[in-house]
Motif scaffolding. Structure first.
Motif, PDB file in Angstrom:
ATOM      1  N   ARG A 150       0.850  -1.183   0.000  1.00 18.49           N
ATOM      2  CA  ARG A 150       0.000   0.000   0.000  1.00 18.49           C
ATOM      3  C   ARG A 150       0.892   1.241   0.000  1.00 18.49           C
ATOM      4  N   PRO A 151       0.347   2.396  -0.400  1.00 17.60           N
ATOM      5  CA  PRO A 151       1.162   3.613  -0.415  1.00 17.60           C
ATOM      6  C   PRO A 151       1.717   3.946   0.973  1.00 17.60           C
ATOM      7  N   VAL A 152       2.890   4.518   0.957  1.00 22.48           N
ATOM      8  CA  VAL A 152       3.539   4.968   2.193  1.00 22.48           C
ATOM      9  C   VAL A 152       3.552   6.490   2.198  1.00 22.48           C
ATOM     10  N   ILE A 153       3.077   7.071   3.281  1.00 30.46           N
ATOM     11  CA  ILE A 153       3.132   8.526   3.453  1.00 30.46           C
ATOM     12  C   ILE A 153       4.200   8.834   4.493  1.00 30.46           C
ATOM     13  N   LEU A 174      -7.440  11.054   3.388  1.00 33.84           N
ATOM     14  CA  LEU A 174      -8.604  11.222   2.518  1.00 33.84           C
ATOM     15  C   LEU A 174      -8.170  11.648   1.115  1.00 33.84           C
ATOM     16  N   ALA A 175      -7.191  12.548   1.041  1.00 30.08           N
ATOM     17  CA  ALA A 175      -6.683  12.984  -0.255  1.00 30.08           C
ATOM     18  C   ALA A 175      -6.106  11.796  -1.032  1.00 30.08           C
ATOM     19  N   LEU A 176      -5.391  10.928  -0.346  1.00 30.43           N
ATOM     20  CA  LEU A 176      -4.838   9.729  -0.981  1.00 30.43           C
ATOM     21  C   LEU A 176      -5.949   8.840  -1.522  1.00 30.43           C
ATOM     22  N   LYS A 177      -7.014   8.675  -0.760  1.00 29.72           N
ATOM     23  CA  LYS A 177      -8.147   7.860  -1.208  1.00 29.72           C
ATOM     24  C   LYS A 177      -8.781   8.451  -2.468  1.00 29.72           C
ATOM     25  N   LEU A 178      -9.001   9.772  -2.466  1.00 28.41           N
ATOM     26  CA  LEU A 178      -9.620  10.428  -3.616  1.00 28.41           C
ATOM     27  C   LEU A 178      -8.729  10.344  -4.855  1.00 28.41           C
ATOM     28  N   GLU A 180      -6.610   7.887  -5.526  1.00 25.05           N
ATOM     29  CA  GLU A 180      -6.669   6.510  -6.008  1.00 25.05           C
ATOM     30  C   GLU A 180      -7.959   6.220  -6.760  1.00 25.05           C
ATOM     31  N   GLU A 181      -9.021   6.947  -6.440  1.00 25.84           N
ATOM     32  CA  GLU A 181     -10.310   6.725  -7.093  1.00 25.84           C
ATOM     33  C   GLU A 181     -10.423   7.422  -8.442  1.00 25.84           C
ATOM     34  N   GLU A 182      -9.506   8.341  -8.738  1.00 26.65           N
ATOM     35  CA  GLU A 182      -9.548   9.081  -9.999  1.00 26.65           C
ATOM     36  C   GLU A 182      -8.852   8.276 -11.102  1.00 26.65           C
ATOM     37  N   PRO A 183      -9.539   8.021 -12.221  1.00 23.48           N
ATOM     38  CA  PRO A 183      -8.905   7.291 -13.334  1.00 23.48           C
ATOM     39  C   PRO A 183      -7.641   7.976 -13.851  1.00 23.48           C
ATOM     40  N   LEU A 184      -7.618   9.303 -13.802  1.00 23.39           N
ATOM     41  CA  LEU A 184      -6.475  10.052 -14.303  1.00 23.39           C
ATOM     42  C   LEU A 184      -5.207   9.764 -13.493  1.00 23.39           C
ATOM     43  N   ALA A 185      -5.370   9.363 -12.243  1.00 26.94           N
ATOM     44  CA  ALA A 185      -4.217   9.103 -11.384  1.00 26.94           C
ATOM     45  C   ALA A 185      -3.356   7.962 -11.922  1.00 26.94           C
ATOM     46  N   GLN A 186      -3.962   7.004 -12.606  1.00 24.96           N
ATOM     47  CA  GLN A 186      -3.195   5.889 -13.157  1.00 24.96           C
ATOM     48  C   GLN A 186      -2.216   6.363 -14.226  1.00 24.96           C
ATOM     49  N   GLU A 187      -2.555   7.450 -14.912  1.00 24.92           N
ATOM     50  CA  GLU A 187      -1.673   8.003 -15.934  1.00 24.92           C
ATOM     51  C   GLU A 187      -0.530   8.804 -15.318  1.00 24.92           C
ATOM     52  N   LEU A 188      -0.782   9.406 -14.156  1.00 28.10           N
ATOM     53  CA  LEU A 188       0.193  10.318 -13.559  1.00 28.10           C
ATOM     54  C   LEU A 188       1.087   9.661 -12.515  1.00 28.10           C
ATOM     55  N   ILE A 189       0.555   8.677 -11.808  1.00 24.03           N
ATOM     56  CA  ILE A 189       1.242   8.154 -10.631  1.00 24.03           C
ATOM     57  C   ILE A 189       1.505   6.668 -10.806  1.00 24.03           C
TER      58      ILE A 189
END
Length: 272
Positions: A150-153, A174-178, A180-189
């Protein structure tokens, strides 16, 4: 008078005889009941739950080996006979385990079970100083969980004479959860991104080339990711010796700079 008493006595005796026949168990019934009691007791005493129950449970889907070991440890103190008779109670007891999100037990065959289980996976790992803890979405520290990637902060704190204490920030989680739910995040992260939290800037993403994208709080995550995508090519091409710093904390604007730039450049990235 004597005739009346004799008749009454005769009637009472007949009633007693009937009651005696109805309520008084026969000696053979008592013997069978005792034999059944001793048979059940013997079975319960002879069968070793730690040798039986853990071998009689099959899983409906693949489960992490750590979860299996924890489940087996829990089942080791239980009795297979009782659990087979009261399978609903077994399900309820497994659902109370901290590392289990949901579980349902069903009888399969004689003294065998099927277990459908959803593991409790941490929302993230919060790292402060040399301590790393597993936390849920609300920042609660988990002591029992299924260790998954899982992500480490990483929380950066000012050095003081006091010991560094982990204090997971709920808004950052909460920001991390949001994100991860955005499809665009897969392109950026990707998996090589490191998340960093500071009280002054909030949540940031540190990329493999050293560039940093400041996300801030959990508001307008979708707009922040759109702004990030506008500068993605420029950020990815940045020299590790001169990484880019992209600040997305300002609505509809992004502040971009690098180590060689002394002043920030403000660019409007979204329409008002």
């Amino acid at each position: 008078m004597n005739l009346y008493l004799s008749k009454k006595l005769f009637v009472d005796l007949r009633v007693y005889a009937r009651l005696d026949k109805v309520w008084t168990p026969s000696s053979s019934s008592i013997t069978k009941g005792l034999l059944l009691f001793f048979l059940v007791t013997s079975v319960l005493l002879i069968i070793r739950p730690e040798n039986e129950l853990t071998k009689k449970v099959s899983y409906t889907k693949q489960v992490d080996i750590t979860t299996k070991n924890q489940i087996n440890q829990f089942l080791g103190s239980r009795n297979i006979i009782f659990d087979f008779l009261f399978v609903t109670q077994l399900s309820q007891d497994i659902n109370r385990l901290e590392f289990v999100q949901h579980a349902k037990v069903t009888r399969n065959e004689l003294l065998t079970f099927k277990l459908a289980i959803t593991e409790f996976i941490p929302h993230a790992y919060w790292h402060t100083g040399t301590a790393r803890i597993a936390v849920d979405l609300h920042g609660n520290i988990l002591t029992n969980f299924t260790p998954k990637q899982r992500p480490v902060i990483i929380e950066l704190q000012e050095i003081s004479i006091n010991h560094l204490l982990a204090s997971p920030n709920r808004d950052a989680l909460l920001a991390l959860k949001l994100i991860e739910e955005e499809p665009l995040a897969q392109e950026l992260i990707d998996e090589n991104v490191t998340y960093v939290f500071t009280k002054s800037e909030g949540l940031s993403a540190e990329l493999p080339n050293g560039s940093i994208v400041v996300i801030g709080d959990s508001t307008n995550i979708d707009e922040k990711l759109i702004a990030w995508r506008i500068f993605k090519t420029q950020i990815d091409a940045a020299d590790p010796k001169n990484p880019i710093h992209l600040d997305l904390r300002f609505k509809n604007r992004a502040l971009i700079s690098n180590n060689l730039t002394t002043s920030l450049t403000a660019q409007k990235v979204l329409k008002d």
